[in-house]
Enzyme design. Structure first.
Site, PDB file in Angstrom:
ATOM      1  N   GLU A   1      78.518  19.691  78.228  1.00  0.00           N
ATOM      2  CA  GLU A   1      78.231  18.414  78.883  1.00  0.00           C
ATOM      3  C   GLU A   1      78.715  17.214  78.081  1.00  0.00           C
ATOM      4  O   GLU A   1      79.215  16.237  78.652  1.00  0.00           O
ATOM      5  CB  GLU A   1      76.727  18.288  79.164  1.00  0.00           C
ATOM      6  CG  GLU A   1      76.218  19.157  80.296  1.00  0.00           C
ATOM      7  CD  GLU A   1      76.008  20.611  79.902  1.00  0.00           C
ATOM      8  OE1 GLU A   1      75.811  21.454  80.794  1.00  0.00           O
ATOM      9  OE2 GLU A   1      76.035  20.896  78.673  1.00  0.00           O
TER      10      GLU A   1
ATOM     11  N   HIS B   1      65.240  23.116  84.241  1.00  0.00           N
ATOM     12  CA  HIS B   1      65.828  23.027  85.575  1.00  0.00           C
ATOM     13  C   HIS B   1      65.022  22.105  86.481  1.00  0.00           C
ATOM     14  O   HIS B   1      65.355  21.949  87.659  1.00  0.00           O
ATOM     15  CB  HIS B   1      65.923  24.414  86.219  1.00  0.00           C
ATOM     16  CG  HIS B   1      66.917  25.319  85.544  1.00  0.00           C
ATOM     17  ND1 HIS B   1      66.715  25.814  84.284  1.00  0.00           N
ATOM     18  CD2 HIS B   1      68.114  25.798  85.961  1.00  0.00           C
ATOM     19  CE1 HIS B   1      67.750  26.580  83.947  1.00  0.00           C
ATOM     20  NE2 HIS B   1      68.611  26.582  84.945  1.00  0.00           N
TER      21      HIS B   1
END
Length: 333
Positions: free
Chosen positions: A69, A138
């Site tokens: 990322e 998540h």
């Protein structure tokens, strides 16, 4: 001979497909727009938001990237410097933190560092929030981190129509935009009018009129607020519901106008309450509409603990009952 054209009817789309259509429109409108992310090409993303776009625009416009990322956002910054408009997908909200340094210390500051001479038209799409019973990392609500960072615009659509228009407006922005997508609403359908632009990117919206209490929130919580308002109406309480839409900057006009009529306000959010969007909105309303208030501004939020996994989210996330309990407390003053 006069030809009568039938007006195009709004499409009924889930939020995920509406954002997909908005991305497609932006890709078609400019070859400087690029999509980047992990598994967004052939797979179409974990939530299939980018499904079909690589096949249509090619793998030089819709790029599958390594699982990194920080490198992904750093590359997007370089592309923006070169005149492109990259749109980065972060696969899940909890995965944005490896890129946090790039976003907050580089992307957010570069325009100011160059005294406005350098624009940073980067959009970072982040599925966020709960209601899907996922595991750790998540399900997060990281919006306050980004709203707290000068130099970033932060928005969150709650309807498919907003998803379609707001993603295009975000891509067209000269500034970096954190685009928070309530993942629990990806499958929620709604009318999408592709012919008439909705509200400006940074406008809040009254989604239900009422007279007794103003209820404000954003993202997936808007649906829960509407459920609470419907239940309250059955008991004789009229609740006005406002969708914030833009978390930075915040459009306070409709909120203050509403509070000055109702005299009461409750803010609802999935994120924990401490140092949150609800805290900021409550403080500003208390400052700017103090003499109109008949009760203190109240907040309903997740608890100040790490976002729990799976079934425990049902205890953590505010529901209509918790919102109505706050409404009752406000009315009791």
């Amino acid at each position: 001979m006069t030809v009568l054209r039938q007006a195009q009817q709004p499409e009924n789309l889930p939020l995920s497909r509406a954002i997909n259509a908005g991305l497609r429109a932006s890709l078609a409108g400019s070859d400087r727009v690029l999509l980047m992310g992990e598994d967004i090409g052939k797979l179409g993303g974990v939530f299939r938001v980018t499904e079909g776009l690589q096949a249509e625009f090619g793998d030089r416009r819709v790029l599958d990237t390594p699982l990194a990322e920080s490198g992904l956002v750093g590359t997007a910054i370089g592309l923006a410097m070169a005149g492109f408009r990259p749109v980065v997908e972060i696969q899940f909200d909890g995965f944005v933190f490896p890129a946090f340094d790039q976003i907050t210390t580089q992307l957010a500051k570069l325009t100011n560092r160059h005294e406005g001479a350098l624009q940073m038209p980067v959009v970072i799409r982040i599925p966020y929030g709960g209601h899907i019973g996922a595991v750790e990392h998540h399900q997060e609500s990281p919006e306050a981190y980004f709203a707290h960072t000068p130099g970033l615009r932060v928005v969150s659509p709650s309807t498919p129509n907003d998803g379609y228009w707001m993603i295009q407006d975000a891509i067209a922005s000269a500034d970096p935009v954190i685009f928070l997508e309530p993942k629990a609403k990806y499958w929620m359908k709604g009318e999408v009018d592709t012919t008439a632009r909705a509200l400006p990117l940074h406008a809040s919206r009254v989604v239900r009129r009422g007279t007794d209490v103003t209820l404000v929130g954003h993202g997936a919580m808007v649906t829960t607020m509407l459920q609470a308002a419907a239940l309250a109406e059955a008991e004789g309480t009229s609740i006005e519901v406002i969708d914030l839409r833009s978390l930075s900057p915040i459009d306070y006009g409709p909120i203050l106008e509403s509070v000055r009529r109702t005299g009461r306000m409750v803010y609802a959010q999935e994120a924990q309450g401490f140092a949150s969007l609800g805290s900021e909105v409550a403080a500003t309303v208390m400052e700017q509409a103090f003499y109109a208030l008949e009760a203190p501004v109240l907040r309903v939020s997740g608890f100040d603990v790490p976002f729990p996994a799976a079934k425990l989210e049902g205890v953590y996330l505010p529901d209509a009952d918790r919102i109505l309990e706050a409404v009752d407390r406000s009315l009791a003053y």
